[in-house]
Scaffold this motif. Structure first.
Motif, PDB file in Angstrom:
ATOM      1  N   THR A  29       0.846  -1.191   0.000  1.00  0.00           N
ATOM      2  CA  THR A  29       0.000   0.000   0.000  1.00  0.00           C
ATOM      3  C   THR A  29       0.878   1.236   0.000  1.00  0.00           C
ATOM      4  O   THR A  29       1.888   1.285   0.694  1.00  0.00           O
ATOM      5  N   SER A  35      -4.871   6.702  -1.245  1.00  0.00           N
ATOM      6  CA  SER A  35      -4.206   5.430  -0.965  1.00  0.00           C
ATOM      7  C   SER A  35      -4.366   4.526  -2.170  1.00  0.00           C
ATOM      8  O   SER A  35      -5.337   4.619  -2.921  1.00  0.00           O
ATOM      9  N   THR A  63      -7.148  -1.609  -4.809  1.00  0.00           N
ATOM     10  CA  THR A  63      -8.065  -0.755  -4.066  1.00  0.00           C
ATOM     11  C   THR A  63      -7.469   0.645  -3.982  1.00  0.00           C
ATOM     12  O   THR A  63      -6.316   0.806  -3.599  1.00  0.00           O
ATOM     13  N   GLY A  65      -8.287   4.687  -2.552  1.00  0.00           N
ATOM     14  CA  GLY A  65      -9.124   5.446  -1.623  1.00  0.00           C
ATOM     15  C   GLY A  65      -8.763   6.920  -1.644  1.00  0.00           C
ATOM     16  O   GLY A  65      -7.637   7.299  -1.970  1.00  0.00           O
ATOM     17  N   THR A  76      -8.308   3.980   9.585  1.00  0.00           N
ATOM     18  CA  THR A  76      -9.234   3.620   8.513  1.00  0.00           C
ATOM     19  C   THR A  76     -10.327   4.667   8.358  1.00  0.00           C
ATOM     20  O   THR A  76     -10.980   4.730   7.332  1.00  0.00           O
ATOM     21  N   PHE A  79     -10.150   7.598   5.247  1.00  0.00           N
ATOM     22  CA  PHE A  79     -10.604   7.465   3.881  1.00  0.00           C
ATOM     23  C   PHE A  79     -12.117   7.392   3.806  1.00  0.00           C
ATOM     24  O   PHE A  79     -12.751   6.578   4.444  1.00  0.00           O
ATOM     25  N   GLU A  81     -14.045   7.300   0.674  1.00  0.00           N
ATOM     26  CA  GLU A  81     -14.550   6.454  -0.396  1.00  0.00           C
ATOM     27  C   GLU A  81     -13.425   5.570  -0.927  1.00  0.00           C
ATOM     28  O   GLU A  81     -12.271   5.990  -0.995  1.00  0.00           O
ATOM     29  N   THR A  82     -13.760   4.372  -1.317  1.00  0.00           N
ATOM     30  CA  THR A  82     -12.790   3.474  -1.951  1.00  0.00           C
ATOM     31  C   THR A  82     -13.438   2.800  -3.156  1.00  0.00           C
ATOM     32  O   THR A  82     -14.667   2.665  -3.222  1.00  0.00           O
ATOM     33  N   SER A  84     -12.642  -0.753  -5.519  1.00  0.00           N
ATOM     34  CA  SER A  84     -11.814  -1.961  -5.630  1.00  0.00           C
ATOM     35  C   SER A  84     -12.085  -2.679  -6.942  1.00  0.00           C
ATOM     36  O   SER A  84     -13.220  -2.682  -7.433  1.00  0.00           O
TER      37      SER A  84
END
Length: 190
Positions: A29, A35, A63, A65, A76, A79, A81-82, A84
């Protein structure tokens, strides 16, 4: 992967405590303007809503974010919105080619039945301070993350892990030189 005649899988069930949840076999990551994670991901496959797994899927999961406010990247809650993607092997090849300098760009459009379509775009811009760029979108949400050569190498290592899980019989040198093309990779199956 097939199951035996007794209804029990011929392979280990992924995440037996929660068989409908996948597992991260390895992950890299980065954190820049957002991210970005490249994940060697495994999950059980089920047919027709059944309770017994009928196979295991191993893939590259990406993924991305966006930061929603102040806070450390370790939280955590930072963030908002993410998006994937679970990339098929041929998509891994396209991304690999960009990260290895064999192609300037790779784009993917996923029109998913009953869901919002997703798009992924990876490109190399050698003149930029962060020469790699990955953009994803889903509906009205778009996330763009630039990254440097170090992150590109780390992401290639995760992609190599996916190839090694799918094709454990490949010699490491062959696996590293791959994927030149999906056809070349398929030719090394036994």
């Amino acid at each position: 992967m097939p199951v035996n005649g007794q209804g029990a899988p011929d392979y280990p069930v992924v995440n037996p405590e929660s068989p409908r949840s996948g597992v991260h076999l390895c992950r890299e990551t980065i954190f820049t303007s957002g991210s970005l994670a490249f994940i060697c991901y495994a999950k059980n496959m089920f047919s027709n809503g059944g309770e017994t797994p009928t196979g295991v899927k191993v893939c590259l999961k990406i993924t991305a974010g966006i930061k929603k406010g102040r806070g450390s990247y370790g939280s955590t809650r930072v963030f908002g919105e993410t998006i994937s993607f679970e990339c098929a092997l041929q998509d891994l090849v396209g991304i690999w080619r960009v990260l290895r300098g064999r192609a300037p760009r790779y784009s993917l459009w996923l029109p998913l039945p009953g869901a919002t379509p997703k798009a992924l775009d990876v490109k190399c811009q050698p003149e930029a301070s962060d020469p790699y760029y990955l953009a994803v979108s889903e509906g009205d949400l778009s996330i763009s993350v630039p990254f440097n050569e170090g992150a590109a190498v780390a992401f290639q290592a995760v992609m190599l892990a996916v190839v090694r899980v799918l094709y454990p019989h490949l010699d490491l040198q062959v696996a590293i030189s791959l994927p030149v093309s999906y056809t070349h990779l398929r030719a090394h199956e036994t």
